[in-house]
Design an enzyme around this catalytic site. Structure first.
Site: not given
Ligand code: C5P
Length: 402
Positions: A212, A310-311, A327, A341, A345
């Site tokens: 991206n 999702d880290i 973010f 969110k 989370k």
């Molecule tokens: O759910 P979304 O992608 O919109 O959430 C955004 C936030 O989650 C950001 O802080 C991004 O760094 C983190 N994120 C993550 N791992 C993912 C997707 C998003 O840590 N696979």
């Protein structure tokens, strides 16, 4: 202009690296600083007062008994309205004098006479590797640190004398970054901060992939701001073109799963985790080991996607998680979606911005969203925004129970 209205005394001592001090004088002024040069007699072998005067627009002083200085009290007068005394380059001899409190010339007298609270002492050593590593020099440096001085560098590498090792003066722009850092409030002193930044890259075949437009600028700015605030910072970065902020440990990764492994290895010991990376939501289920050929019929090429981990959610779900900041880049209903969110989370804080506005840009408008409130941080460059976010995190940390 991070040094706007800062008055900096630039002390130059007698080492060959004095030539870099001339450029340093300009780079400090680029950031808005007023630079007052002071040279030792040794420095005169390498650079001249006229050159420093031409570069800074201020007379470069050398003598303790200079008649141009008020009432022969130059060492007092010069330091009184200064915000920092930066000695660059600082020779082994000058460091030894500082450690002893000797004051037999103008520069060492200014160093001793300055008001320590309002005029910080920053020392950038430059000398031969053996001189730097000598126990006497190391002892002197520790003494200076114990007295409140900040030691900048030195770097390692090729030396003017032909030897290789520690003792090179930092580059002018690195010194400027350290001077700027020295002026920031140390609100995260002693804290460990983990940051993700940049995009991820998910391979389709050995040459193609899904990524991206994230530049990494915001995450790098957060890492820099946290380090400026005194934190020990680890930056887990996807592919970017950005230089590593000074003093930050950077771990390079490519895919989301590599990013997750690097983050999980450090999350338990972190006090704060700021997830800025734009992690790819999906990856190709089975990247092709060989390059996909253009000649392959289109109907024979199918890409199946699987979701990436999702880290941020994984870190926030740890039994004793760090203070987690997410973010959220959205195109509409920013606060509403950010708060959803936050709940999903289980985060104490999320930073919302307009996706089309923020990605790749140098500045942004941000909204800090928590359970109860949302506060807009008006448009500013990303480093300024990062400093505001760091201050906000620092203010919330004491009440946060792991
Ligand atoms: O759910 P979304 O992608 O919109 O959430 C955004 C936030 O989650 C950001 O802080 C991004 O760094 C983190 N994120 C993550 N791992 C993912 C997707 C998003 O840590 N696979």
């Amino acid at each position: 202009m991070d040094l706007r209205d800062r008055k900096i005394l630039l002390g130059i001592t007698g080492g060959v690296a004095a030539y870099k001090a001339c450029d340093l004088a300009r780079r400090l002024q680029d950031q808005g600083a007023q630079v007052q040069p002071i040279l030792t007699h040794g420095a005169l072998h390498f650079v001249t007062p006229i050159m420093l005067q031409a570069l800074t627009g201020r007379p470069a002083y050398v003598e303790l008994w200079d008649e141009r200085l008020d009432q022969a009290m130059g060492h007092i007068m010069l330091s009184r309205d200064a915000h920092a005394l930066l000695v660059a380059p600082a020779t082994a001899h000058f460091i030894a004098k500082l450690a002893q409190g000797l004051c037999d010339d103008l520069l060492s007298s200014v160093a001793l006479a300055r008001q320590r609270e309002s005029c910080r002492l920053l020392v950038a050593p430059a000398m031969n590797v053996e001189m730097w590593e000598h126990p006497a020099t190391q002892r002197n440096v520790r003494t200076l640190e114990a007295d409140g001085a900040v030691i900048l560098g030195p770097a390692a590498g090729d030396q003017a004398c032909g030897e290789v090792g520690s003792g090179r003066l930092l580059e002018p722009l690195e010194i400027v970054e350290e001077v700027i850092a020295a002026f920031q409030p140390k609100c995260l002193q002693g804290r460990r901060v983990l940051v993700t930044a940049g995009p991820t890259f998910e391979p389709i075949d050995p040459v193609r992939g899904i990524t991206n437009r994230s530049s990494g600028k915001m995450g790098y700015a957060i890492a820099r701001a946290a380090r400026e605030a005194g934190a020990e910072v680890t930056l887990v970065s996807g592919p970017t073109r950005l230089p590593t902020p000074r003093g930050v440990r950077r771990l390079d990764v490519t895919t989301a799963r590599e990013m997750q492994d690097a983050v999980m290895a450090h999350a338990a010991s972190a006090d704060v985790f700021v997830a800025v990376a734009a992690v790819a939501d999906w990856r190709a289920e089975q990247p092709s080991p060989a390059k996909l050929k253009k000649s392959t019929p289109a109907e024979a090429v199918t890409l199946r996607f699987v979701p990436n981990p999702d880290i941020l959610a994984a870190v926030a779900a740890l039994p004793s998680p760090p203070f987690c900041v997410g973010f959220a880049a959205e195109t509409e209903r920013l606060v509403e979606q950010a708060r959803a969110k936050l709940a999903a989370k289980r985060l104490p804080l999320i930073v919302a911005n307009r996706a089309e506005d923020a990605i790749g840009a140098d500045d942004s408008e941000l909204i800090l969203v928590d359970e109860r409130s949302s506060v807009t941080l008006p448009r500013a460059d990303k480093l300024e925004q990062a400093r505001r976010i760091v201050a906000e995190i620092a203010a919330r940390l004491p009440a946060f129970n792991r």
